[in-house]
Design an enzyme around this catalytic site. Sequence first.
Site, PDB file in Angstrom:
ATOM      1  N   HIS A  22       0.845  -1.205   0.000  1.00 18.75           N
ATOM      2  CA  HIS A  22       0.000   0.000   0.000  1.00 18.75           C
ATOM      3  C   HIS A  22       0.884   1.261   0.000  1.00 18.75           C
ATOM      4  O   HIS A  22       0.588   2.232  -0.689  1.00 18.75           O
ATOM      5  CB  HIS A  22      -0.890   0.032   1.251  1.00 18.75           C
ATOM      6  CG  HIS A  22      -1.851  -1.116   1.359  1.00 18.75           C
ATOM      7  ND1 HIS A  22      -1.915  -1.947   2.450  1.00 18.75           N
ATOM      8  CD2 HIS A  22      -2.788  -1.575   0.493  1.00 18.75           C
ATOM      9  CE1 HIS A  22      -2.862  -2.851   2.260  1.00 18.75           C
ATOM     10  NE2 HIS A  22      -3.401  -2.666   1.087  1.00 18.75           N
TER      11      HIS A  22
ATOM     12  N   LYS B 246     -14.826  -9.966   3.686  1.00 20.25           N
ATOM     13  CA  LYS B 246     -13.645 -10.069   4.561  1.00 20.25           C
ATOM     14  C   LYS B 246     -13.998  -9.766   6.009  1.00 20.25           C
ATOM     15  O   LYS B 246     -14.766  -8.840   6.277  1.00 20.25           O
ATOM     16  CB  LYS B 246     -12.558  -9.078   4.102  1.00 20.25           C
ATOM     17  CG  LYS B 246     -11.965  -9.431   2.757  1.00 20.25           C
ATOM     18  CD  LYS B 246     -10.839  -8.463   2.400  1.00 20.25           C
ATOM     19  CE  LYS B 246     -10.263  -8.786   1.019  1.00 20.25           C
ATOM     20  NZ  LYS B 246      -9.251  -7.808   0.603  1.00 20.25           N
TER      21      LYS B 246
ATOM     22  N   ARG C  49      -1.716  -5.641  -9.042  1.00 20.51           N
ATOM     23  CA  ARG C  49      -0.580  -6.538  -8.833  1.00 20.51           C
ATOM     24  C   ARG C  49      -0.412  -7.537  -9.968  1.00 20.51           C
ATOM     25  O   ARG C  49       0.680  -7.852 -10.375  1.00 20.51           O
ATOM     26  CB  ARG C  49      -0.732  -7.294  -7.509  1.00 20.51           C
ATOM     27  CG  ARG C  49      -0.597  -6.387  -6.296  1.00 20.51           C
ATOM     28  CD  ARG C  49      -0.995  -7.097  -5.042  1.00 20.51           C
ATOM     29  NE  ARG C  49      -2.400  -7.477  -5.101  1.00 20.51           N
ATOM     30  CZ  ARG C  49      -3.015  -8.228  -4.209  1.00 20.51           C
ATOM     31  NH1 ARG C  49      -2.336  -8.698  -3.191  1.00 20.51           N
ATOM     32  NH2 ARG C  49      -4.297  -8.511  -4.335  1.00 20.51           N
TER      33      ARG C  49
ATOM     34  N   SER D 286      -2.424  -8.668   2.445  1.00 20.31           N
ATOM     35  CA  SER D 286      -2.590  -8.547   3.900  1.00 20.31           C
ATOM     36  C   SER D 286      -2.971  -9.888   4.532  1.00 20.31           C
ATOM     37  O   SER D 286      -2.483 -10.242   5.603  1.00 20.31           O
ATOM     38  CB  SER D 286      -3.645  -7.494   4.228  1.00 20.31           C
ATOM     39  OG  SER D 286      -3.235  -6.239   3.755  1.00 20.31           O
TER      40      SER D 286
HETATM   41  N1  COA Z   1       0.705  -4.172  -3.250  1.00 19.31           N
HETATM   42  C1  COA Z   1       0.553  -5.257  -2.514  1.00 19.31           C
HETATM   43  N2  COA Z   1      -0.624  -5.658  -2.004  1.00 19.31           N
HETATM   44  C2  COA Z   1      -1.703  -4.938  -2.291  1.00 19.31           C
HETATM   45  C3  COA Z   1      -1.618  -3.800  -3.056  1.00 19.31           C
HETATM   46  C4  COA Z   1      -0.342  -3.424  -3.548  1.00 19.31           C
HETATM   47  N3  COA Z   1      -0.167  -2.369  -4.298  1.00 19.31           N
HETATM   48  N4  COA Z   1      -2.844  -3.282  -3.174  1.00 19.31           N
HETATM   49  C5  COA Z   1      -3.677  -4.096  -2.516  1.00 19.31           C
HETATM   50  N5  COA Z   1      -2.979  -5.093  -1.963  1.00 19.31           N
HETATM   51  C6  COA Z   1      -3.557  -6.237  -1.268  1.00 19.31           C
HETATM   52  C7  COA Z   1      -4.186  -5.970   0.047  1.00 19.31           C
HETATM   53  O1  COA Z   1      -3.302  -6.225   1.099  1.00 19.31           O
HETATM   54  C8  COA Z   1      -5.362  -6.940   0.047  1.00 19.31           C
HETATM   55  O2  COA Z   1      -4.943  -8.216   0.487  1.00 19.31           O
HETATM   56  P1  COA Z   1      -6.003  -9.262   1.083  1.00 19.31           P
HETATM   57  O3  COA Z   1      -7.048  -9.540   0.032  1.00 19.31           O
HETATM   58  O4  COA Z   1      -5.186 -10.440   1.379  1.00 19.31           O
HETATM   59  O5  COA Z   1      -6.597  -8.603   2.311  1.00 19.31           O
HETATM   60  C9  COA Z   1      -5.733  -7.071  -1.430  1.00 19.31           C
HETATM   61  O6  COA Z   1      -4.606  -6.670  -2.131  1.00 19.31           O
HETATM   62  C10 COA Z   1      -6.870  -6.216  -1.926  1.00 19.31           C
HETATM   63  O7  COA Z   1      -7.266  -5.351  -0.942  1.00 19.31           O
HETATM   64  P2  COA Z   1      -7.657  -3.850  -1.002  1.00 19.31           P
HETATM   65  O8  COA Z   1      -6.881  -3.089  -1.995  1.00 19.31           O
HETATM   66  O9  COA Z   1      -7.603  -3.391   0.381  1.00 19.31           O
HETATM   67  O10 COA Z   1      -9.119  -3.900  -1.557  1.00 19.31           O
HETATM   68  P3  COA Z   1     -10.319  -4.865  -1.219  1.00 19.31           P
HETATM   69  O11 COA Z   1     -10.457  -5.849  -2.313  1.00 19.31           O
HETATM   70  O12 COA Z   1     -10.215  -5.390   0.185  1.00 19.31           O
HETATM   71  O13 COA Z   1     -11.535  -3.866  -1.356  1.00 19.31           O
HETATM   72  C11 COA Z   1     -12.721  -1.871  -0.827  1.00 19.31           C
HETATM   73  C12 COA Z   1     -11.858  -3.017  -0.333  1.00 19.31           C
HETATM   74  C13 COA Z   1     -13.084  -1.084   0.393  1.00 19.31           C
HETATM   75  C14 COA Z   1     -11.926  -0.975  -1.775  1.00 19.31           C
HETATM   76  C15 COA Z   1     -13.930  -2.380  -1.636  1.00 19.31           C
HETATM   77  O14 COA Z   1     -14.500  -3.498  -0.978  1.00 19.31           O
HETATM   78  C16 COA Z   1     -14.989  -1.291  -1.757  1.00 19.31           C
HETATM   79  O15 COA Z   1     -14.898  -0.444  -2.602  1.00 19.31           O
HETATM   80  N6  COA Z   1     -15.976  -1.317  -0.845  1.00 19.31           N
HETATM   81  C17 COA Z   1     -17.015  -0.319  -0.762  1.00 19.31           C
HETATM   82  C18 COA Z   1     -18.332  -0.831  -1.329  1.00 19.31           C
HETATM   83  C19 COA Z   1     -18.470  -0.455  -2.780  1.00 19.31           C
HETATM   84  O16 COA Z   1     -18.284   0.658  -3.190  1.00 19.31           O
HETATM   85  N7  COA Z   1     -18.842  -1.473  -3.566  1.00 19.31           N
HETATM   86  C20 COA Z   1     -19.034  -1.325  -4.978  1.00 19.31           C
HETATM   87  C21 COA Z   1     -17.751  -1.573  -5.706  1.00 19.31           C
HETATM   88  S1  COA Z   1     -18.012  -1.489  -7.456  1.00 19.31           S
END
Ligand code: COA
Length: 168
Positions: free
Chosen positions: A18, A42, A96, A134
């Site tokens: 991140h 999650k 990624r 994560s």
């Molecule tokens: N490098 C390494 N790891 C990364 C990364 C990077 N650049 N970017 C993300 N990650 C990892 C994170 O650690 C996470 O790992 P995990 O799945 O093991 O926990 C994973 O990639 C993706 O996580 P993240 O980027 O935090 O996004 P998410 O998929 O958990 O989504 C929200 C979270 C909040 C963005 C998404 O659920 C959301 O938008 N929610 C709101 C509801 C909404 O608007 N819904 C409609 C969507 S169209």
Amino acid sequence: MARIGFYPGSFDPITYGHLDIIARSARIVDKLVIGIGTHPGKKALLSSDERLSLIATACKPVTEHTGLRISAVPFDGLAVDAAKAAQASVIIRGLRDATDFDYEVQMAQMNGALAPELETVFLAASPATRMIASSLVRQIAGMGGDTSLFLPAESRAAVEKALKQLKS
Ligand code: COA
């Protein structure tokens, strides 16, 4: 006018992956609002307050090095609504691999349909951090492995403490 970016994610906890995206977004936006959202599939290990505090600490050196103004907010609803509340014009997401690509493009298109005034910008994860997730880092910590390659010290301590509490 300052360009504001919104970077939503679970940040459970914030990792070097991140931080790579956050630091590089300084080339695109003047101010970055990090949104701690809820992924319906999650179950979080850390509370929203803990994640906020870890983000604030981890981002201090980024602001010092890049001048990027960074704040963090929790949000419960849609990412586009939180982005609009933050007065952002772009949503930043990291990519990624091909799996991320498929999911992220669909999400960007859905978000674009909901809020056409917002543009999603993808940053390709740097080679050194692109394998980080994560959930895998939490798994490694839970089995006594070394997470120092993936997590800032404060994130590491918070995850270890939370896992210890879960076990007791
Ligand atoms: N490098 C390494 N790891 C990364 C990364 C990077 N650049 N970017 C993300 N990650 C990892 C994170 O650690 C996470 O790992 P995990 O799945 O093991 O926990 C994973 O990639 C993706 O996580 P993240 O980027 O935090 O996004 P998410 O998929 O958990 O989504 C929200 C979270 C909040 C963005 C998404 O659920 C959301 O938008 N929610 C709101 C509801 C909404 O608007 N819904 C409609 C969507 S169209």
